[in-house]
Design an enzyme around this catalytic site. Sequence first.
Site, PDB file in Angstrom:
ATOM      1  N   LYS A  86     102.407  -3.673  21.671  1.00  0.00           N
ATOM      2  CA  LYS A  86     101.250  -3.437  22.342  1.00  0.00           C
ATOM      3  C   LYS A  86     101.204  -4.494  23.543  1.00  0.00           C
ATOM      4  O   LYS A  86     101.687  -4.490  24.428  1.00  0.00           O
ATOM      5  CB  LYS A  86     100.164  -3.248  21.440  1.00  0.00           C
ATOM      6  CG  LYS A  86     100.068  -2.031  20.639  1.00  0.00           C
ATOM      7  CD  LYS A  86      98.819  -1.662  19.920  1.00  0.00           C
ATOM      8  CE  LYS A  86      98.793  -0.663  19.032  1.00  0.00           C
ATOM      9  NZ  LYS A  86      98.533   0.661  19.811  1.00  0.00           N
TER      10      LYS A  86
ATOM     11  N   TYR B  76      98.322  13.213  19.550  1.00  0.00           N
ATOM     12  CA  TYR B  76      97.041  12.978  18.782  1.00  0.00           C
ATOM     13  C   TYR B  76      96.066  14.047  19.375  1.00  0.00           C
ATOM     14  O   TYR B  76      94.852  13.580  19.522  1.00  0.00           O
ATOM     15  CB  TYR B  76      96.149  11.688  18.589  1.00  0.00           C
ATOM     16  CG  TYR B  76      97.117  10.981  17.620  1.00  0.00           C
ATOM     17  CD1 TYR B  76      96.691  11.171  16.153  1.00  0.00           C
ATOM     18  CD2 TYR B  76      98.076  10.269  17.566  1.00  0.00           C
ATOM     19  CE1 TYR B  76      97.321  10.428  15.168  1.00  0.00           C
ATOM     20  CE2 TYR B  76      98.641   9.432  16.608  1.00  0.00           C
ATOM     21  CZ  TYR B  76      98.328   9.597  15.252  1.00  0.00           C
ATOM     22  OH  TYR B  76      98.750   9.059  14.250  1.00  0.00           O
TER      23      TYR B  76
ATOM     24  N   ASP C 111     102.092  -6.965  10.089  1.00  0.00           N
ATOM     25  CA  ASP C 111     102.087  -6.133  11.340  1.00  0.00           C
ATOM     26  C   ASP C 111     100.948  -6.733  12.193  1.00  0.00           C
ATOM     27  O   ASP C 111      99.810  -6.386  12.168  1.00  0.00           O
ATOM     28  CB  ASP C 111     101.884  -4.944  10.743  1.00  0.00           C
ATOM     29  CG  ASP C 111     101.805  -3.658  12.108  1.00  0.00           C
ATOM     30  OD1 ASP C 111     101.713  -4.196  13.142  1.00  0.00           O
ATOM     31  OD2 ASP C 111     101.732  -2.818  11.613  1.00  0.00           O
TER      32      ASP C 111
ATOM     33  N   TYR D 264      97.620   1.008   8.584  1.00  0.00           N
ATOM     34  CA  TYR D 264      98.256   1.890   9.575  1.00  0.00           C
ATOM     35  C   TYR D 264      99.326   1.317  10.185  1.00  0.00           C
ATOM     36  O   TYR D 264      99.200  -0.102  11.068  1.00  0.00           O
ATOM     37  CB  TYR D 264      97.169   2.554  10.731  1.00  0.00           C
ATOM     38  CG  TYR D 264      98.209   3.303  11.770  1.00  0.00           C
ATOM     39  CD1 TYR D 264      98.257   4.752  11.529  1.00  0.00           C
ATOM     40  CD2 TYR D 264      98.534   2.552  12.874  1.00  0.00           C
ATOM     41  CE1 TYR D 264      99.181   5.397  12.651  1.00  0.00           C
ATOM     42  CE2 TYR D 264      99.312   3.318  13.848  1.00  0.00           C
ATOM     43  CZ  TYR D 264      99.243   4.773  13.521  1.00  0.00           C
ATOM     44  OH  TYR D 264     100.095   5.435  14.668  1.00  0.00           O
TER      45      TYR D 264
HETATM   46  C1  PLP Z   1      99.187  -2.272  13.537  1.00  0.00           C
HETATM   47  C2  PLP Z   1      99.848  -1.245  14.057  1.00  0.00           C
HETATM   48  N1  PLP Z   1     100.976  -1.017  13.932  1.00  0.00           N
HETATM   49  C3  PLP Z   1     101.949  -0.003  14.334  1.00  0.00           C
HETATM   50  C4  PLP Z   1     101.458   0.453  15.378  1.00  0.00           C
HETATM   51  C5  PLP Z   1     102.404   1.586  15.924  1.00  0.00           C
HETATM   52  O1  PLP Z   1     102.794   1.404  17.511  1.00  0.00           O
HETATM   53  P1  PLP Z   1     103.073   2.306  18.409  1.00  0.00           P
HETATM   54  O2  PLP Z   1     101.905   3.049  18.597  1.00  0.00           O
HETATM   55  O3  PLP Z   1     103.561   1.549  19.622  1.00  0.00           O
HETATM   56  O4  PLP Z   1     104.397   2.869  17.888  1.00  0.00           O
HETATM   57  C6  PLP Z   1     100.088   0.561  15.792  1.00  0.00           C
HETATM   58  C7  PLP Z   1      99.613   1.520  16.610  1.00  0.00           C
HETATM   59  O5  PLP Z   1      98.253   1.516  16.892  1.00  0.00           O
HETATM   60  C8  PLP Z   1      99.259  -0.282  14.998  1.00  0.00           C
HETATM   61  O6  PLP Z   1      98.031  -0.232  15.447  1.00  0.00           O
END
Ligand code: PLP
Length: 444
Positions: free
Chosen positions: A282, A16, A253, A149
């Site tokens: 995370k 990014y 998610d 996202y």
């Molecule tokens: C809700 C959500 N799902 C999936 C992801 C993707 O995770 P990664 O960056 O570890 O691939 C993120 C990343 O910010 C996220 O906020």
Amino acid sequence: MNKIIERDRAYTWHPYTQHGVEPDPIAIDRAKNASLFDVEGREILDLISSWWTCLHGHSHCELNEALAAQAERLPHIMFAGFTHAPAVELAEALVKAVPQGQPNERLARVFYSDNGSTAVEVALKLAYQYWRNRGEEGRNIFVSFEGGYHGDTLGAMSVGTGSGFFNLFTDLMCAVKTVPFAETWDGDEEAERREDAALTALKTVLQAERGRIAALIIEPMMQGAGGFRICRPEFLRGVCDAARQEDILIIFDEVATGFGRTGPLFASEHAGVTPDLMCLSKGLTGGYLPLAATVASERIYSAFLDESFAKAFAHGHSFTANPLASAVAVRSLALFEKEQTFDRIKRIEQQHRAILPELKKRREITRSRVLGTILACNLADGEGGYKSEASLFLKDWYLAHGLNIRPLGPVIYLMPPYCITGQELRRAYEGLFAGLDALASQGL
Ligand SMILES: Cc1ncc(COP(=O)(O)O)c(C=O)c1O
């Protein structure tokens, strides 16, 4: 310029980042608790938990100890045909920790991968194959939300088109129907009306595509990268009711919202609802190592059991269930009790709420909101994109003043590690306001 930066410039490509115009990155040498220290020894308060990963604090002695002990014993072993205690202990702990629903919706099986995007890819593929294994061929559509996202890999991008990040790649994406997300904020009086409209739109899509939808995917209670958009538990419950009514699978998610960020361990607990598949990453390892888990219901798992490999889930990564990451994750979960982490989370939330009136007084700020450890607001006239002039100005200003606050376009947010002290938070708020003053004086 220091040597690391020089070499970084010569060899690396950052995520990014527009290397054509953006300033050099900051070379970090070490980190402790809520603070980062650059190679010149300058302290930066990490108010976004290093892309929302760090939970208990940087370089936590217990997590360091768990990592070192596991490194002595078994750093890695492939996970097909082999297993190991840290992965099993973690799976047990996760199944105990995640919210549970009806017996046939019980989240009972943990499939490991190594980042948030892969946790989502796994969930999407499992949902699709679940229907195929049951003999339903036509279910190849996913339902996702405007502002949602879910990561940067192809499947995750497909369900994340609502975030606006991926317009370039639409030709490559799988079939997705995007529906409105009923965002709300402090003092909002239109929440119910927005929820009714969003739920009506969702039901219309679910009925129009009956028999063709594999699953619905949502970030429960709060969309992260789409702009820290918060919804009420009522909306999440409405979404789940609508999906259950049409018998489509529900994917939560919780990559960003999991592990206490929004108050309870998982955001879905706010609404008392359970999904069929839950994506975690995370904070899973307390922000130490790449690890992800897709927790699946027993109903889904049993649809993959058969005598033939054709119904098995043909998916895996070299570092699936890495023992180092798993051992750290087990210890990180245990820290919640040992360090009374939920008290820390409550204290952060109270401090955020106490600052809300001051935030609301600012003319340049709108839609202030707090959910657990997250404080967010929007720049009132900030319709700019992810890297708008105002957001770049603020990011640089905050860094120059020792604060890692990284606005997402017009959205300013704090999501600190749970070890942050009251005094550090006060420093953060003062800095946040001073940055806004500086922005105003620039006329941006
Ligand atoms: C809700 C959500 N799902 C999936 C992801 C993707 O995770 P990664 O960056 O570890 O691939 C993120 C990343 O910010 C996220 O906020």
